[in-house]
Motif scaffolding. Structure first.
Motif, PDB file in Angstrom:
ATOM      1  N   GLN A 186      76.334  80.457   7.659  1.00  6.66           N
ATOM      2  CA  GLN A 186      76.038  80.253   9.075  1.00  6.66           C
ATOM      3  C   GLN A 186      75.564  78.826   9.353  1.00  6.66           C
ATOM      4  O   GLN A 186      76.027  78.185  10.295  1.00  6.66           O
ATOM      5  N   GLU A 189      78.470  76.406   8.971  1.00  3.23           N
ATOM      6  CA  GLU A 189      79.466  76.551  10.027  1.00  3.23           C
ATOM      7  C   GLU A 189      78.966  75.975  11.350  1.00  3.23           C
ATOM      8  O   GLU A 189      79.748  75.468  12.156  1.00  3.23           O
ATOM      9  N   MET A 190      77.662  76.035  11.588  1.00  2.00           N
ATOM     10  CA  MET A 190      77.107  75.426  12.801  1.00  2.00           C
ATOM     11  C   MET A 190      77.320  73.917  12.779  1.00  2.00           C
ATOM     12  O   MET A 190      77.727  73.308  13.778  1.00  2.00           O
ATOM     13  N   ALA A 193      81.091  73.209  13.214  1.00  2.00           N
ATOM     14  CA  ALA A 193      81.555  73.430  14.587  1.00  2.00           C
ATOM     15  C   ALA A 193      81.174  72.269  15.506  1.00  2.00           C
ATOM     16  O   ALA A 193      81.983  71.809  16.322  1.00  2.00           O
ATOM     17  N   ASP A 240      76.102  78.875  22.403  1.00  2.72           N
ATOM     18  CA  ASP A 240      76.755  79.959  21.663  1.00  2.72           C
ATOM     19  C   ASP A 240      76.296  80.008  20.211  1.00  2.72           C
ATOM     20  O   ASP A 240      76.285  81.076  19.586  1.00  2.72           O
ATOM     21  N   LEU A 241      75.890  78.843  19.694  1.00  3.29           N
ATOM     22  CA  LEU A 241      75.417  78.763  18.310  1.00  3.29           C
ATOM     23  C   LEU A 241      73.942  79.131  18.179  1.00  3.29           C
ATOM     24  O   LEU A 241      73.402  79.174  17.075  1.00  3.29           O
TER      25      LEU A 241
END
Length: 253
Positions: A186, A189-190, A193, A240-241
């Motif tokens: 997680q 990926e943050m 992104a 959104d994150l």
């Protein structure tokens, strides 16, 4: 120091070497080494770029483009670094264990007799854990051997028209996560992104971090207009994150 002298340094070291691989990240240091190695050794040398959960897709793309520009054979090297406990825990020795796994795989893929080269230059701190690993594996650092500083590297790279001669130094995604905080999917990926959001909009180099619900975007000042133009959309992304706000800092290097 010029390109001819760097090529000579490599030729002297590789006179009795049948094959060599250049650990090529796509940055200016390793790209210059790859260019000099290709000139010095021809088909006896290939460039290798690591692909893992800790590398940004744009870094691999840049390495492919630079290898094509140079005209050196290029191979991807895929590895799952988060499966290594010492890397996943993100301790101060993360880089040491990461590099060790990579060099182990290079030896397995290309043989113990293959010379490994990297882009370490004279300015790089010898106390860095990753450099300790390189020393243990007998990795050859032509830039350091030639006494080339980062400024020398950029000057020579510009003189031979390498497209990335002025690109700021890059680092893996793990460096965006504070030491001691585990590298889970997680968190990585943050970071990925946020960086890919701006990369897709024309920002070629940046670093994104997140801490206490705040994102930090480190970027060259020349891209400030792009950051401002995409403020609202980026706010939607970080919301959104699970983040609340962000700040912009100047990227150096």
């Amino acid at each position: 120091m010029n390109m001819e002298m760097l090529i000579s340094v490599i030729r002297q070291r590789c006179v009795a070497v049948d094959r060599a691989v250049v650990a090529m990240s796509g940055g200016v240091d390793s790209t210059l080494v790859a260019a000099a190695a290709a000139a010095a050794m021809g088909v006896r040398c290939v460039a290798v770029t690591v692909q893992s959960e800790l590398t940004a897709p744009r870094d691999f793309t840049r390495a492919v483009e630079m290898a094509e520009h140079i005209g050196i054979e290029h191979h991807p090297l895929c590895i799952r670094l988060r499966e290594i406990k010492e890397v996943r825990r993100n301790t101060e020795l993360r880089c040491y264990h990461c590099k060790r796994a990579i060099f182990d795989l290079m030896r397995l893929e290309y043989g113990d007799d293959t010379l490994i080269m990297d882009g370490t230059n004279k300015d790089d701190d010898p106390k860095r854990p990753g450099l300790k690993t390189a020393k243990e594996f007998g990795v050859f650092s032509p830039l350091k051997e030639a006494g080339m500083t980062k400024a020398d590297v950029r000057r020579v790279a510009k003189s031979i028209e390498l497209p990335n001669w002025d690109t700021p130094s890059e680092s893996c995604l793990a460096t965006r996560i504070p030491t001691g905080i585990p590298l889970n999917q997680q968190r990585l990926e943050m970071v990925r992104a946020m960086e890919e959001f701006f990369h897709a909009r024309g920002v070629k180099t940046l670093r994104a971090r997140h801490d206490n619900l705040v994102a930090t975007i480190e970027v060259l000042s020349q891209y400030n207009a792009i950051i401002e133009k995409n403020h609202d959309r980026f706010m939607e992304l970080i919301s959104d994150l699970g983040l609340r706000s962000y700040r912009v800092c100047v990227l150096k290097g």
